[in-house]
Design an enzyme around this catalytic site. Structure first.
Site, PDB file in Angstrom:
ATOM      1  N   SER A 138     -23.523  38.236  14.575  1.00  0.00           N
ATOM      2  CA  SER A 138     -24.113  39.278  15.188  1.00  0.00           C
ATOM      3  C   SER A 138     -23.624  40.767  14.654  1.00  0.00           C
ATOM      4  CB  SER A 138     -24.024  39.308  16.822  1.00  0.00           C
ATOM      5  OG  SER A 138     -24.561  40.615  17.329  1.00  0.00           O
ATOM      6  N   LYS A 164     -28.154  38.325  12.957  1.00  0.00           N
ATOM      7  CA  LYS A 164     -28.594  39.409  14.098  1.00  0.00           C
ATOM      8  C   LYS A 164     -28.251  40.646  13.721  1.00  0.00           C
ATOM      9  CE  LYS A 164     -27.531  39.621  19.043  1.00  0.00           C
ATOM     10  NZ  LYS A 164     -27.222  38.885  20.194  1.00  0.00           N
ATOM     11  N   LYS A 166     -28.302  44.588  15.386  1.00  0.00           N
ATOM     12  CA  LYS A 166     -28.351  45.426  16.516  1.00  0.00           C
ATOM     13  C   LYS A 166     -29.066  46.591  16.163  1.00  0.00           C
ATOM     14  CE  LYS A 166     -25.738  43.267  19.575  1.00  0.00           C
ATOM     15  NZ  LYS A 166     -26.074  42.687  20.851  1.00  0.00           N
ATOM     16  N   ASP A 192     -31.703  42.722  18.057  1.00  0.00           N
ATOM     17  CA  ASP A 192     -31.217  42.791  19.388  1.00  0.00           C
ATOM     18  C   ASP A 192     -31.239  44.293  19.871  1.00  0.00           C
ATOM     19  OD1 ASP A 192     -30.200  42.625  21.920  1.00  0.00           O
ATOM     20  OD2 ASP A 192     -28.228  41.545  21.501  1.00  0.00           O
ATOM     21  N   GLU A 217     -34.757  40.554  20.714  1.00  0.00           N
ATOM     22  CA  GLU A 217     -33.838  40.199  21.888  1.00  0.00           C
ATOM     23  C   GLU A 217     -34.032  41.691  22.535  1.00  0.00           C
ATOM     24  OE1 GLU A 217     -30.064  38.640  20.870  1.00  0.00           O
ATOM     25  OE2 GLU A 217     -29.512  38.696  23.044  1.00  0.00           O
ATOM     26  N   ASP A 242     -32.235  38.176  27.189  1.00  0.00           N
ATOM     27  CA  ASP A 242     -30.813  38.044  27.266  1.00  0.00           C
ATOM     28  C   ASP A 242     -30.570  38.812  28.614  1.00  0.00           C
ATOM     29  OD1 ASP A 242     -28.006  38.237  27.264  1.00  0.00           O
ATOM     30  OD2 ASP A 242     -27.742  39.454  25.281  1.00  0.00           O
ATOM     31  N   LYS A 266     -25.967  32.713  28.149  1.00  0.00           N
ATOM     32  CA  LYS A 266     -24.449  33.347  28.077  1.00  0.00           C
ATOM     33  C   LYS A 266     -24.086  32.439  29.583  1.00  0.00           C
ATOM     34  CE  LYS A 266     -25.073  37.370  25.402  1.00  0.00           C
ATOM     35  NZ  LYS A 266     -25.150  38.762  25.384  1.00  0.00           N
ATOM     36  N   GLY A 294     -22.889  35.292  22.592  1.00  0.00           N
ATOM     37  CA  GLY A 294     -21.569  35.485  22.867  1.00  0.00           C
ATOM     38  C   GLY A 294     -21.406  37.180  23.246  1.00  0.00           C
TER      39      GLY A 294
END
Ligand code: OSB
Ligand code: MG
Length: 373
Positions: A138, A164, A166, A192, A217, A242, A266, A294
């Site tokens: 991530s 992933k 951001k 995400d 996400e 999420d 999670k 995570g």
């Protein structure tokens, strides 16, 4: 039988190797809340609250978690005979609104303690079947597309099975295009947004469809399910929820409205392993793949994530990177490692979470502690 005599709360300060920035906030020195459970027969279990310092991901913070555990949750556990860890989530949920993260921390500690006392691996107690789990990286928000490409290339070369990225308004399409062009169409990429958009951005977000992303996400509000359906209806890219998934009922809403096609579980976000398994099972019955997210956990929370991710429907790579991705030195032995194919081993042959807490290191890092009994 579990009979917890005391719970020791500790806050440790663990500096990240590099600042981790997402659309809703950033962190450099991770404040980690550790819980140590001591059973009447001397057995010990460990867990970690995934709450952050600020209420920028969820309402819970590390300080509110401490208070709620001390004043409301620990008293329900200490001195009670507990036969089955599955009974703990309902016990902690009874009458308590929200506070999913402190509830999760307490619940997961009881599972860990139980696995240790029964001399079986936590993954086995949870019903896990995998011996190795696939891992993604991530990547936090970067200064420029070039900086992001560099990080993505290093991650890909290290073997990570998912990159992933951001995103936020102003750091999205161009950044992702730069990575897509540099790594090629075969490298699994996802993004995400951590709630950085609204439905007013629908036309903008539709541009992501050109990159064949694994998923987008949580683009919309942290507690929204219904509006994500409007977006999913006009996008080819699968939406993954999420923040919005607080439990089984939110997955039911997602299914009914068609708000998404993938779920990030999670355990620390959904009040523990019991609720995580229920979400996993419901998703499996509805052909919804899940993966384990995570929260920049130390080696303790990581152990819990690895154990959960060994369940069969965790078919997509999780955000369970090895210790060295985050820390100069982790607080567990051995540290978590990943092989060149992006796989992390599940410690199936060791009792409990399968790693040992480095007590000297924890003592050195402890900012404050409190013993509850
Ligand atoms: O949305 O998955 C998220 C970290 C903090 C808060 C929210 C998120 C994250 C991550 C970190 O993406 C993933 C990791 O622990 O490697
Ligand atoms: Mg997320």
């Amino acid at each position: 039988m579990i009979h917890v005599e005391k719970i020791i709360l500790r806050e440790i300060s663990l500096p990240l190797r590099e600042r981790f920035q997402i659309s809703s906030g950033g962190v450099q020195d991770r404040r980690v809340l550790l819980l140590e459970f001591i059973d009447a027969d001397g057995a010990v279990g460990w867990s970690e609250s995934v709450a952050g310092e600020q209420p920028y991901y969820y309402p819970d913070t590390i300080d509110t978690s401490w208070l709620v555990i001390r004043d409301y949750l620990a008293p329900r556990i200490i001195g009670r005979d507990i036969d089955e860890p599955r009974t703990v989530a309902p016990l902690l949920a009874d009458g308590v609104r929200g506070n999913l993260m402190p509830r999760g921390a307490v619940e997961m500690g009881i599972w860990e303690l139980t696995a240790g006392k029964r001399d079986i691996a936590l993954s086995k107690l949870l019903g896990g079947t995998r011996r190795r789990i696939g891992t993604g990286i991530s990547l936090g928000l970067q200064e420029s597309p070039e900086a992001l490409v560099e990080k993505a290339a290093v991650g890909h070369a290290a073997g990570y099975r998912k990159i992933k990225i951001k995103i936020k308004p102003g750091a999205d399409i161009d950044y992702v295009r730069a990575v897509y062009d540099a790594l090629g169409p075969k490298v699994p990429i996802m993004v995400d947004a951590n709630n950085a958009y609204t439905l007013d951005d629908t036309e903008h977000l539709k541009q992501f469809d050109e990159f064949n992303l694994m998923m987008l996400e949580q683009p919309l509000a942290w507690d929204d399910v219904r509006r994500h359906a409007d977006l999913q209806a006009v996008m080819r890219t699968p939406i993954c929820l999420d923040e919005s998934i607080t439990g089984v009922d939110r997955v039911q809403d997602m299914l009914a409205w068609k708000s998404g096609k993938i779920v990030n579980i999670k355990p620390g976000r959904v009040a523990g392993f019991g609720p995580s398994i229920a979400i996993h099972d419901l998703c499996q019955a509805n052909d919804i793949p899940v993966w384990c997210g995570g929260m920049l956990e130390s080696g303790v929370g990581r152990a819990h994530n690895v154990a959960l991710a060994s369940l069969p429907n965790f078919s997509l790579p999780g955000d369970v990177s090895p210790s060295c991705r985050y820390w100069e030195q982790d607080i567990v032995l051995p540290e978590w490692t990943m092989d060149e194919n992006g796989m992390v081993g599940v410690p199936v042959d060791k009792p409990g979470m399968g790693v040992t807490v480095d007590r000297d290191r924890v003592d050195n890092l402890t900012v404050h502690s409190e013993t509850l009994k």
